[in-house]
Design a protein around this motif. Structure first.
Motif, PDB file in Angstrom:
ATOM      1  N   HIS A  44       0.846  -1.195   0.000  1.00  0.00           N
ATOM      2  CA  HIS A  44       0.000   0.000   0.000  1.00  0.00           C
ATOM      3  C   HIS A  44       0.880   1.242   0.000  1.00  0.00           C
ATOM      4  CE1 HIS A  44      -3.059   2.844   1.532  1.00  0.00           C
ATOM      5  NE2 HIS A  44      -3.911   2.026   0.934  1.00  0.00           N
ATOM      6  N   PRO A  45       0.526   2.292  -0.755  1.00  0.00           N
ATOM      7  CA  PRO A  45       1.375   3.490  -0.822  1.00  0.00           C
ATOM      8  C   PRO A  45       1.624   4.153   0.537  1.00  0.00           C
ATOM      9  CG  PRO A  45      -0.286   3.558  -2.540  1.00  0.00           C
ATOM     10  CD  PRO A  45      -0.594   2.371  -1.689  1.00  0.00           C
ATOM     11  N   GLN A  46       0.619   4.185   1.408  1.00  0.00           N
ATOM     12  CA  GLN A  46       0.807   4.788   2.728  1.00  0.00           C
ATOM     13  C   GLN A  46       1.215   3.767   3.794  1.00  0.00           C
ATOM     14  OE1 GLN A  46      -2.349   5.614   1.135  1.00  0.00           O
ATOM     15  NE2 GLN A  46      -1.501   7.502   0.321  1.00  0.00           N
ATOM     16  N   LYS A  47       1.426   2.517   3.386  1.00  0.00           N
ATOM     17  CA  LYS A  47       1.836   1.434   4.291  1.00  0.00           C
ATOM     18  C   LYS A  47       0.832   1.248   5.429  1.00  0.00           C
ATOM     19  CE  LYS A  47       5.762   0.984   2.101  1.00  0.00           C
ATOM     20  NZ  LYS A  47       5.694   0.226   0.886  1.00  0.00           N
ATOM     21  N   THR A  48      -0.462   1.364   5.123  1.00  0.00           N
ATOM     22  CA  THR A  48      -1.488   1.198   6.132  1.00  0.00           C
ATOM     23  C   THR A  48      -2.320  -0.054   5.854  1.00  0.00           C
ATOM     24  OG1 THR A  48      -3.017   2.582   4.873  1.00  0.00           O
ATOM     25  CG2 THR A  48      -1.702   3.666   6.567  1.00  0.00           C
ATOM     26  N   VAL A  49      -2.860  -0.615   6.921  1.00  0.00           N
ATOM     27  CA  VAL A  49      -3.741  -1.774   6.808  1.00  0.00           C
ATOM     28  C   VAL A  49      -5.131  -1.259   6.459  1.00  0.00           C
ATOM     29  CG1 VAL A  49      -4.733  -3.722   8.059  1.00  0.00           C
ATOM     30  CG2 VAL A  49      -2.378  -3.057   8.482  1.00  0.00           C
ATOM     31  N   VAL A  50      -5.763  -1.870   5.475  1.00  0.00           N
ATOM     32  CA  VAL A  50      -7.097  -1.441   5.044  1.00  0.00           C
ATOM     33  C   VAL A  50      -8.031  -2.648   5.012  1.00  0.00           C
ATOM     34  CG1 VAL A  50      -6.284   0.518   3.672  1.00  0.00           C
ATOM     35  CG2 VAL A  50      -6.503  -1.710   2.603  1.00  0.00           C
ATOM     36  N   ASN A  51      -9.322  -2.365   4.942  1.00  0.00           N
ATOM     37  CA  ASN A  51     -10.326  -3.413   4.749  1.00  0.00           C
ATOM     38  C   ASN A  51     -10.455  -3.699   3.267  1.00  0.00           C
ATOM     39  OD1 ASN A  51     -11.062  -3.664   7.471  1.00  0.00           O
ATOM     40  ND2 ASN A  51     -12.465  -1.949   7.312  1.00  0.00           N
ATOM     41  N   ARG A  52     -10.782  -4.947   2.953  1.00  0.00           N
ATOM     42  CA  ARG A  52     -11.121  -5.283   1.570  1.00  0.00           C
ATOM     43  C   ARG A  52     -12.627  -5.493   1.519  1.00  0.00           C
ATOM     44  NH1 ARG A  52      -7.252  -9.708  -0.933  1.00  0.00           N
ATOM     45  NH2 ARG A  52      -7.127 -10.603   1.143  1.00  0.00           N
ATOM     46  N   ILE A  53     -13.266  -4.856   0.547  1.00  0.00           N
ATOM     47  CA  ILE A  53     -14.720  -4.819   0.458  1.00  0.00           C
ATOM     48  C   ILE A  53     -15.175  -5.626  -0.748  1.00  0.00           C
ATOM     49  CG2 ILE A  53     -16.732  -3.301   0.304  1.00  0.00           C
ATOM     50  CD1 ILE A  53     -15.111  -2.699   2.760  1.00  0.00           C
ATOM     51  N   GLY A  54     -16.260  -6.398  -0.568  1.00  0.00           N
ATOM     52  CA  GLY A  54     -16.889  -7.105  -1.671  1.00  0.00           C
ATOM     53  C   GLY A  54     -18.381  -6.825  -1.654  1.00  0.00           C
ATOM     54  N   LEU A  55     -18.925  -6.438  -2.788  1.00  0.00           N
ATOM     55  CA  LEU A  55     -20.358  -6.161  -2.907  1.00  0.00           C
ATOM     56  C   LEU A  55     -20.972  -7.205  -3.821  1.00  0.00           C
ATOM     57  CD1 LEU A  55     -20.145  -2.322  -3.521  1.00  0.00           C
ATOM     58  CD2 LEU A  55     -20.572  -3.462  -1.372  1.00  0.00           C
ATOM     59  N   THR A  56     -22.064  -7.821  -3.387  1.00  0.00           N
ATOM     60  CA  THR A  56     -22.703  -8.830  -4.215  1.00  0.00           C
ATOM     61  C   THR A  56     -24.182  -8.510  -4.390  1.00  0.00           C
ATOM     62  OG1 THR A  56     -23.195 -10.262  -2.335  1.00  0.00           O
ATOM     63  CG2 THR A  56     -21.130 -10.637  -3.477  1.00  0.00           C
ATOM     64  N   THR A  57     -24.654  -8.737  -5.595  1.00  0.00           N
ATOM     65  CA  THR A  57     -26.076  -8.606  -5.913  1.00  0.00           C
ATOM     66  C   THR A  57     -26.463  -9.814  -6.753  1.00  0.00           C
ATOM     67  OG1 THR A  57     -25.490  -7.251  -7.816  1.00  0.00           O
ATOM     68  CG2 THR A  57     -26.148  -6.088  -5.837  1.00  0.00           C
ATOM     69  N   SER A  58     -27.533 -10.435  -6.391  1.00  0.00           N
ATOM     70  CA  SER A  58     -27.991 -11.637  -7.080  1.00  0.00           C
ATOM     71  C   SER A  58     -28.815 -11.264  -8.306  1.00  0.00           C
ATOM     72  CB  SER A  58     -28.838 -12.471  -6.128  1.00  0.00           C
ATOM     73  OG  SER A  58     -29.476 -13.513  -6.808  1.00  0.00           O
ATOM     74  N   THR A  59     -28.908 -12.180  -9.245  1.00  0.00           N
ATOM     75  CA  THR A  59     -29.747 -11.947 -10.420  1.00  0.00           C
ATOM     76  C   THR A  59     -31.228 -11.933 -10.036  1.00  0.00           C
ATOM     77  OG1 THR A  59     -29.711 -14.311 -10.902  1.00  0.00           O
ATOM     78  CG2 THR A  59     -28.128 -12.911 -12.061  1.00  0.00           C
ATOM     79  N   LYS A  60     -31.557 -12.394  -8.837  1.00  0.00           N
ATOM     80  CA  LYS A  60     -32.935 -12.334  -8.355  1.00  0.00           C
ATOM     81  C   LYS A  60     -33.408 -10.897  -8.151  1.00  0.00           C
ATOM     82  CE  LYS A  60     -32.589 -16.672  -5.834  1.00  0.00           C
ATOM     83  NZ  LYS A  60     -32.575 -17.289  -4.510  1.00  0.00           N
ATOM     84  N   LEU A  61     -32.471  -9.975  -7.989  1.00  0.00           N
ATOM     85  CA  LEU A  61     -32.829  -8.573  -7.755  1.00  0.00           C
ATOM     86  C   LEU A  61     -33.371  -7.899  -9.010  1.00  0.00           C
ATOM     87  CD1 LEU A  61     -29.876  -7.294  -5.563  1.00  0.00           C
ATOM     88  CD2 LEU A  61     -32.090  -8.147  -4.836  1.00  0.00           C
ATOM     89  N   GLY A  62     -32.931  -8.359 -10.169  1.00  0.00           N
ATOM     90  CA  GLY A  62     -33.384  -7.750 -11.411  1.00  0.00           C
ATOM     91  C   GLY A  62     -32.313  -7.853 -12.477  1.00  0.00           C
ATOM     92  N   GLY A  63     -32.449  -7.009 -13.493  1.00  0.00           N
ATOM     93  CA  GLY A  63     -31.504  -7.010 -14.598  1.00  0.00           C
ATOM     94  C   GLY A  63     -30.197  -6.330 -14.229  1.00  0.00           C
TER      95      GLY A  63
END
Length: 128
Positions: A44-63
């Motif tokens: 990391h450029p600032q040498k800091t620990v960060v969270n890793r984020i994942g966003l999921t949406t199912s095809t059941k939600l729509g197009g």
């Protein structure tokens, strides 16, 4: 602020199976300690620990348009929440949209995320 994304499918699977879960009416949030956080902090450029984020949406939600809009709103809700409160770092965070999330605005999503992170104990205590 741009988030560090979870790119590997096996990390999503680990978060689903082994992570702590908080479910609200519109979202399901999974949190798992990231064992590669210290290694990634060196790159990391600032040498800091960060969270890793994942966003999921199912095809059941729509197009595709509906799913992408829901992901954008979830991302904006998370940004707004991080401006107000400090999250603990060094975690894999997977946010899965449920069917109730489709018509919500970003401030409503922010409130749902706030509730879920409180349940999971993800807020860092500010000493000072």
């Amino acid at each position: 602020m741009k988030f560090r994304a979870i790119c590997e499918n096996h990390l999503y699977s680990k978060a689903y199976s082994k992570g702590k879960r908080a479910v609200t009416s519109a979202l399901a949030v999974y949190v798992l300690p990231d064992y590669a956080a210290k290694r990634l902090a060196k790159a990391h450029p600032q040498k800091t620990v960060v969270n890793r984020i994942g966003l999921t949406t199912s095809t059941k939600l729509g197009g595709a348009v509906t799913r992408n809009r829901t992901r954008r709103i979830m991302r904006e809700g998370l940004r707004a929440l991080e401006k107000e409160k400090t999250l603990k770092v060094g975690f894999l965070i997977v946010i899965a949209a449920r069917s109730a999330a489709v018509g919500l605005k970003s401030d409503e999503i922010k409130n749902q995320l706030d509730l879920a992170f409180k349940k999971l104990g993800m807020y860092a205590e500010n000493k000072g």
